[in-house]
Design an enzyme around this catalytic site. Structure first.
Site, PDB file in Angstrom:
ATOM      1  N   CYS A  42      64.763  64.761 -58.937  1.00  0.00           N
ATOM      2  CA  CYS A  42      63.608  65.009 -58.069  1.00  0.00           C
ATOM      3  C   CYS A  42      63.339  66.419 -57.725  1.00  0.00           C
ATOM      4  CB  CYS A  42      64.129  64.080 -56.848  1.00  0.00           C
ATOM      5  SG  CYS A  42      62.628  64.093 -55.553  1.00  0.00           S
ATOM      6  N   ASP A  44      62.532  67.615 -54.948  1.00  0.00           N
ATOM      7  CA  ASP A  44      62.820  67.891 -53.771  1.00  0.00           C
ATOM      8  C   ASP A  44      63.482  69.118 -53.499  1.00  0.00           C
ATOM      9  OD1 ASP A  44      64.418  67.780 -51.111  1.00  0.00           O
ATOM     10  OD2 ASP A  44      63.365  66.005 -50.905  1.00  0.00           O
TER      11      ASP A  44
END
Length: 204
Positions: A42, A44
């Site tokens: 991800c 993130d």
């Protein structure tokens, strides 16, 4: 602008810390790239791939996007996968999600979020498939479980690509793994998903 200047200062300090330990590090790094691992994770900012597993630059090839989705229409992800397998010769593709994923959380919400809704459509499909199981859980547990199910689905998507199928057909030792990272304590968890042949894909 001071914030940006601090990034350059950090860069110099990082170089100094590495070359103090290993003066020839960057000379070696510039000559070749031979990672054994491809990390699909991800975007993130709390999930830094190399740092989580304690690897130096050059030891892991990395692809990241929102909610670690592997789509047959994503030319970027497919190009990374092809290059990693066919050119770099990686032996492990590691699909890594993380608990508390904002993309997965957004996929569970009824409201619209704009362009990202198109990207998260596959995650919504996973939710629909496992809705009875997921709706029986409390909200945080529901998100975490969907994060795990999303990893499993993306492992299957990786295994279904022509690049992985061709690698297996020619006898290349390649294993596709499903892991998840907990941003609450920093622990990386093996979900027990490891696929090294076409026959195992349906078992995921």
């Amino acid at each position: 602008m001071d914030e940006l200047k601090s990034l350059f200062r950090n860069n110099r300090e990082w170089i100094e810390s590495i070359t103090t330990r290993d003066p020839a590090f960057f000379q070696r790094l510039a000559k070749q790239q031979k990672p054994r691992f491809l990390w699909i994770g991800c975007s993130d900012s709390r999930v830094p791939a190399n740092e989580i597993v304690g690897l130096e630059p050059g030891e892991m090839f990395v692809h990241r996007n929102v909610a670690n989705v592997v789509s047959s229409s994503d030319m970027n992800c497919l190009s990374v996968l092809q290059y990693a397998i066919s050119v770099l010769g990686v032996n492990h593709v590691i699909v890594t999600g993380h608990y508390g994923c904002g993309g997965v959380s957004a996929a569970l919400e009824a409201r619209q979020h704009g362009l990202i809704d198109n990207w998260l459509h596959p995650v919504r499909n996973i939710y629909s498939q496992y809705r009875a199981e997921l709706d029986a859980l409390a909200e945080e547990k529901r998100i975490d479980r969907l994060c795990e199910l999303n990893v499993a689905e993306q492992v299957k998507n990786v295994c279904s690509t022509v690049y992985v199928q061709e690698a297996w057909a020619r006898g290349h030792e390649l294993v596709v793994h499903g892991w998840i990272y907990d941003i609450r304590d920093g622990i990386l968890k093996d979900l027990g998903i490891s696929v090294d042949s076409p026959a195992q894909v349906d078992e995921v």
